[in-house]
Design a protein around this motif. Structure first.
Motif, mmCIF file in Angstrom:
data_model
loop_
_atom_site.group_PDB
_atom_site.id
_atom_site.type_symbol
_atom_site.label_atom_id
_atom_site.label_comp_id
_atom_site.label_asym_id
_atom_site.label_seq_id
_atom_site.Cartn_x
_atom_site.Cartn_y
_atom_site.Cartn_z
ATOM 1 N N LEU A 91 -5.957 32.149 23.508
ATOM 2 C CA LEU A 91 -5.525 32.960 22.167
ATOM 3 C C LEU A 91 -5.769 34.124 22.114
ATOM 4 C CD1 LEU A 91 -6.966 29.670 19.829
ATOM 5 C CD2 LEU A 91 -4.899 30.111 21.059
ATOM 6 N N SER A 92 -6.665 34.534 22.900
ATOM 7 C CA SER A 92 -7.084 36.137 22.764
ATOM 8 C C SER A 92 -6.365 36.456 23.886
ATOM 9 C CB SER A 92 -8.301 36.171 23.681
ATOM 10 O OG SER A 92 -8.890 37.711 23.801
ATOM 11 N N LYS A 93 -5.350 36.775 24.113
ATOM 12 C CA LYS A 93 -4.881 37.088 25.501
ATOM 13 C C LYS A 93 -2.626 36.629 25.081
ATOM 14 C CE LYS A 93 -6.103 36.859 29.924
ATOM 15 N NZ LYS A 93 -6.040 35.474 31.277
ATOM 16 N N GLN A 94 -2.793 35.631 24.137
ATOM 17 C CA GLN A 94 -1.405 35.355 23.419
ATOM 18 C C GLN A 94 -1.683 36.370 21.523
ATOM 19 O OE1 GLN A 94 0.880 33.267 23.988
ATOM 20 N NE2 GLN A 94 -0.003 33.015 26.238
ATOM 21 N N GLY A 95 -2.641 36.733 21.658
ATOM 22 C CA GLY A 95 -2.690 37.079 19.944
ATOM 23 C C GLY A 95 -2.968 38.661 20.514
ATOM 24 N N ASP A 96 -3.475 39.247 21.460
ATOM 25 C CA ASP A 96 -3.894 40.194 22.293
ATOM 26 C C ASP A 96 -5.404 40.517 20.876
ATOM 27 O OD1 ASP A 96 -2.180 41.325 23.680
ATOM 28 O OD2 ASP A 96 -0.494 41.808 21.732
ATOM 29 N N LEU A 97 -5.680 40.088 20.648
ATOM 30 C CA LEU A 97 -7.013 39.980 19.856
ATOM 31 C C LEU A 97 -8.100 39.899 20.855
ATOM 32 C CD1 LEU A 97 -6.449 36.785 18.016
ATOM 33 C CD2 LEU A 97 -6.364 39.192 17.231
ATOM 34 N N ASN A 98 -9.100 40.451 20.292
ATOM 35 C CA ASN A 98 -10.963 40.646 20.921
ATOM 36 C C ASN A 98 -11.655 39.481 20.474
ATOM 37 O OD1 ASN A 98 -9.727 43.038 21.788
ATOM 38 N ND2 ASN A 98 -10.293 44.340 19.791
ATOM 39 N N ILE A 99 -12.334 38.700 21.294
ATOM 40 C CA ILE A 99 -12.959 37.266 20.649
ATOM 41 C C ILE A 99 -14.665 37.136 21.579
ATOM 42 C CG2 ILE A 99 -12.607 35.518 20.285
ATOM 43 C CD1 ILE A 99 -9.933 34.925 19.907
ATOM 44 N N VAL A 100 -15.380 37.140 20.993
ATOM 45 C CA VAL A 100 -16.968 37.041 21.790
ATOM 46 C C VAL A 100 -17.352 35.792 21.280
ATOM 47 C CG1 VAL A 100 -17.053 39.121 22.091
ATOM 48 C CG2 VAL A 100 -17.892 38.127 20.413
ATOM 49 N N ALA A 101 -17.848 34.944 21.696
ATOM 50 C CA ALA A 101 -18.919 33.699 22.013
ATOM 51 C C ALA A 101 -20.361 34.163 21.388
ATOM 52 C CB ALA A 101 -17.684 32.907 21.824
ATOM 53 N N THR A 102 -21.008 33.711 21.096
ATOM 54 C CA THR A 102 -22.142 32.958 21.368
ATOM 55 C C THR A 102 -22.213 32.102 22.599
ATOM 56 O OG1 THR A 102 -22.873 31.207 19.359
ATOM 57 C CG2 THR A 102 -23.552 33.635 19.148
ATOM 58 N N LYS A 103 -23.985 32.206 23.237
ATOM 59 C CA LYS A 103 -24.125 31.454 24.022
ATOM 60 C C LYS A 103 -23.794 29.933 24.116
ATOM 61 C CE LYS A 103 -28.976 31.815 23.668
ATOM 62 N NZ LYS A 103 -30.244 32.120 24.227
ATOM 63 N N ASN A 104 -24.459 29.967 23.150
ATOM 64 C CA ASN A 104 -24.421 28.244 22.377
ATOM 65 C C ASN A 104 -23.132 27.548 21.625
ATOM 66 O OD1 ASN A 104 -26.890 28.345 22.626
ATOM 67 N ND2 ASN A 104 -27.226 29.087 20.023
ATOM 68 N N VAL A 105 -21.687 28.004 22.400
ATOM 69 C CA VAL A 105 -20.296 27.949 21.466
ATOM 70 C C VAL A 105 -20.191 27.043 23.179
ATOM 71 C CG1 VAL A 105 -17.859 28.478 21.489
ATOM 72 C CG2 VAL A 105 -19.825 29.516 20.514
ATOM 73 N N ASN A 106 -19.928 25.715 22.692
ATOM 74 C CA ASN A 106 -19.135 24.727 24.330
ATOM 75 C C ASN A 106 -18.504 24.099 23.889
ATOM 76 O OD1 ASN A 106 -21.855 23.060 23.678
ATOM 77 N ND2 ASN A 106 -22.862 24.963 25.178
ATOM 78 N N GLY A 107 -17.828 22.965 24.634
ATOM 79 C CA GLY A 107 -17.546 21.552 24.366
ATOM 80 C C GLY A 107 -16.206 21.771 25.090
ATOM 81 N N LYS A 108 -15.622 20.723 24.119
ATOM 82 C CA LYS A 108 -13.720 20.144 24.779
ATOM 83 C C LYS A 108 -12.832 19.719 23.446
ATOM 84 C CE LYS A 108 -15.113 19.800 29.081
ATOM 85 N NZ LYS A 108 -14.297 20.702 30.391
ATOM 86 N N ILE A 109 -11.727 20.753 23.944
ATOM 87 C CA ILE A 109 -10.853 20.636 22.824
ATOM 88 C C ILE A 109 -9.408 19.890 22.952
ATOM 89 C CG2 ILE A 109 -10.260 22.817 23.257
ATOM 90 C CD1 ILE A 109 -10.536 21.569 19.893
ATOM 91 N N THR A 110 -8.763 18.971 22.352
ATOM 92 C CA THR A 110 -7.528 18.308 22.793
ATOM 93 C C THR A 110 -6.848 18.854 21.182
ATOM 94 O OG1 THR A 110 -8.284 16.574 23.356
ATOM 95 C CG2 THR A 110 -6.242 16.446 22.653
ATOM 96 N N LEU A 111 -5.789 18.985 21.242
ATOM 97 C CA LEU A 111 -4.897 19.777 20.300
ATOM 98 C C LEU A 111 -3.299 19.726 20.754
ATOM 99 C CD1 LEU A 111 -6.412 23.506 19.260
ATOM 100 C CD2 LEU A 111 -6.339 21.219 17.932
ATOM 101 N N PHE A 112 -2.648 19.073 20.185
ATOM 102 C CA PHE A 112 -1.234 18.742 19.932
ATOM 103 C C PHE A 112 -0.181 19.603 18.841
ATOM 104 C CE2 PHE A 112 -2.778 15.613 21.936
ATOM 105 C CZ PHE A 112 -3.424 15.444 23.741
ATOM 106 N N LEU A 113 0.132 20.586 19.420
ATOM 107 C CA LEU A 113 0.279 21.933 17.874
ATOM 108 C C LEU A 113 2.061 22.220 18.770
ATOM 109 C CD1 LEU A 113 -3.153 22.651 16.210
ATOM 110 C CD2 LEU A 113 -1.648 21.640 14.927
#
Length: 548
Positions: A91-113
């Motif tokens: 998403l950061s590359k697609q929107g030319d955005l600056n996104i950072v995450a803390t060390k506790n951000v993790n998991g899996k995601i399933t999306l159909f959009l």
């Protein structure tokens, strides 16, 4: 006095001249302004264009200066169990955005959009994974809800909930328009037209209102045409009945359908376009060409010398062979009384092209005879059967009693006696084959006579099962199957030896006892078709023609 009056006149004259000069200068300065006013109407159009261009530049500069403008870009996603950090990076590359995450951000995601903004995607990730975000100084910071609550003293999702609605009949875009008018200022309505799914993000009260409205709009009288496609798969190797269950698991619920034709071995699948790619890959994986194994078997009978009545010392044989043979182990098992009191199955492996060398080593223990040398091709994980022996016949009698007559009938039955070998190969990676081997040795120990005078054979059987891992082209040796045979030999002189009473003087009766050990050599060759069988043909020793 005259002088004073003259001075006053001179001063008055000079003052009037200065006033005239100022008036002339003022007139000259005003003249250019009059000219510019006259020219201004002719340049009005070009000035408007310049003003519009300047406004466009200012607007572009404002967009460029907004670090979060990329959140409004629309994208389509088809993600299955993808890591959240990889998704955020995309998403950061697609929107030319600056996104950072803390060390506790993790998991899996399933999306159909499909055709949704990056902002909507980000909100979906946050709400479905109990995450929060903060936009500050051109940077979007992702954190867990607990971290957000520790920073700001309140929960990030206090005012928002997520609800997914699957429409069966109504058009998602039409229903989405209705719900868009009902949502609050902080709410969002995300529409996936392909699957008929609507995702609601809003306060609990608003979500309940929109859900009720969606149920009322999704009437069965409305016929929504789904963008499905239909495709036929003709399987070459797998059976449709075998893959039917796995394909059914990945069909889109209430949308995908499948029909099978076992006669032509075809599958006809109807589903949404984005899911059809997944079905194609799954069918291709199941319909792969079955690998085969060519098994060379040699059954060797060793008539043991008196010095080796207990059998061949295979550990000694493997020791003499050095690196050519390797001893795997010895496994004791019980045997029938007609063969021996106990047996021990010895298992080992033989390097490629060392079969003749092994036979030479065995000859020191007794007479060696190759009983049979069958070859068979079997599919991976399928059982192959070798049988070397005889089919013994025996007669059974059936008596049928009727109202008037009694009928007696006889039928001939057969039983296999000898050496039976069951082999199931499993091809592993790295050029190895796991062989599940079950040898069985049977012989007739006695005959049972029935009341009708029929002779029924009593069969002694010994068997064992083992799994051996061997490299493609190497040989497995199974040995230790010992059986004891007793024969009575009668030698007599012609005519005289047949005379009663005195014939014993001209004849000789002797008993001979022999112990024979069976050794089975199995060599697997992994093949993929007939071409490789031709290559192996020169390596397989053909049988000698029978003597005339």
């Amino acid at each position: 006095m005259k002088k004073i009056a003259l001075i006053i006149l001179i001063l008055l004259f000079m003052g009037s001249g200065a006033v005239l000069t100022d008036a002339q200068n003022t007139a000259e300065e005003k003249q250019p302004d009059a000219v510019s006013v006259a020219v201004k109407p002719s340049q009005r159009e070009s000035q408007k264009q310049e003003i519009a261009a300047d406004a466009a530049k200012e607007e572009a500069m404002e967009d460029a200066s907004d670090p979060f403008s990329g959140l409004s870009r629309k994208i389509s996603l088809d993600l299955r169990s993808m890591d959240i950090m990889d998704t955020v990076k995309f998403l950061s590359k697609q929107g030319d955005l600056n996104i950072v995450a803390t060390k506790n951000v993790n998991g899996k995601i399933t999306l159909f959009l499909k055709d949704v903004t990056i902002s909507d995607v980000l909100d979906m990730i946050l709400l479905t994974n109990s995450l929060a975000c903060e936009k500050k100084a051109g940077i979007i910071t992702l954190m867990t809800e607990s971290e957000y609550e520790a920073l700001y003293g309140e929960k990030y999702t206090n005012k928002k909930e997520t609800k997914t609605i699957a429409l069966k009949y109504a058009d998602p875009k039409r229903v989405g328009t209705i719900l868009g008018n009902l949502k609050s200022s902080i709410g969002k309505v995300i529409i996936d037209d392909a699957t008929g799914m609507i995702i609601l993000i809003d306060t609990p009260i608003k979500i309940k209102e929109m859900e009720e409205a969606a149920v009322r709009a999704d009437l069965s009288t409305v016929n929504r045409v789904l963008p499905t496609i239909r495709e036929t798969f003709e399987l070459e190797y797998a059976k449709v009945g075998e893959v039917k269950g796995e394909i059914t698991k990945v069909l889109t619920k209430d949308v995908g359908t499948m029909e099978i034709d076992e006669r032509t071995n075809k599958l006809v699948v109807t589903d949404l376009p984005h899911n059809m790619d997944r079905i194609r890959k799954l069918v291709a994986d199941f319909d792969s060409k079955t690998r085969e194994v060519l098994i060379e078997a040699k059954i060797v009978e060793i008539t043991l010398n008196d010095d080796f009545a207990m059998g061949v010392d295979w550990q000694k044989v493997y020791g003499l062979a050095e690196d050519s043979l390797s001893f795997t182990g010895s496994f004791p098992f019980s045997a029938p009384a007609s063969t021996a009191s106990s047996l021990a199955l010895s298992v080992g492996t033989l390097a490629n092209n060392k079969y003749t060398f092994a036979l030479e080593l065995i000859k020191g223990f007794g007479k060696v005879k190759v009983v049979s040398s069958p070859h068979i091709v079997v599919c991976n994980n399928e059982e192959a059967k070798f049988m070397v022996g005889t089919r013994e016949a025996y007669v059974t009698t059936t008596i049928t009693t009727g109202d008037v007559t009694t009928t007696t009938s006889e039928s001939v039955q057969f039983i296999d006696v000898g050496v039976t070998l069951y082999v199931t190969p499993t091809i592993n990676k790295g050029g190895f084959v796991k062989m599940h081997i079950k040898p069985e040795v049977s012989s007739i120990a006695d005959w049972l006579e029935t009341t009708e005078g029929n002779q029924i054979p009593i069969v002694d059987t010994s068997n064992v099962e083992t799994d051996v891992l061997v490299k493609d082209g190497n040989t497995i040796i199974l040995a230790g199957l010992i059986k004891k045979t007793s024969d009575k030999n009668v030698s007599k002189m012609p005519l005289l030896g047949s005379l009663p009473v005195v014939g014993k003087l001209f004849s000789n009766v002797s008993d001979s006892n022999e112990k024979k050990e069976l050794a089975i050599f199995l060599t697997p060759h992994v093949i993929t078709g007939a071409d490789e069988m031709y290559k192996l043909r020169d390596d397989i020793k053909t049988r000698k023609p029978p003597r005339k």
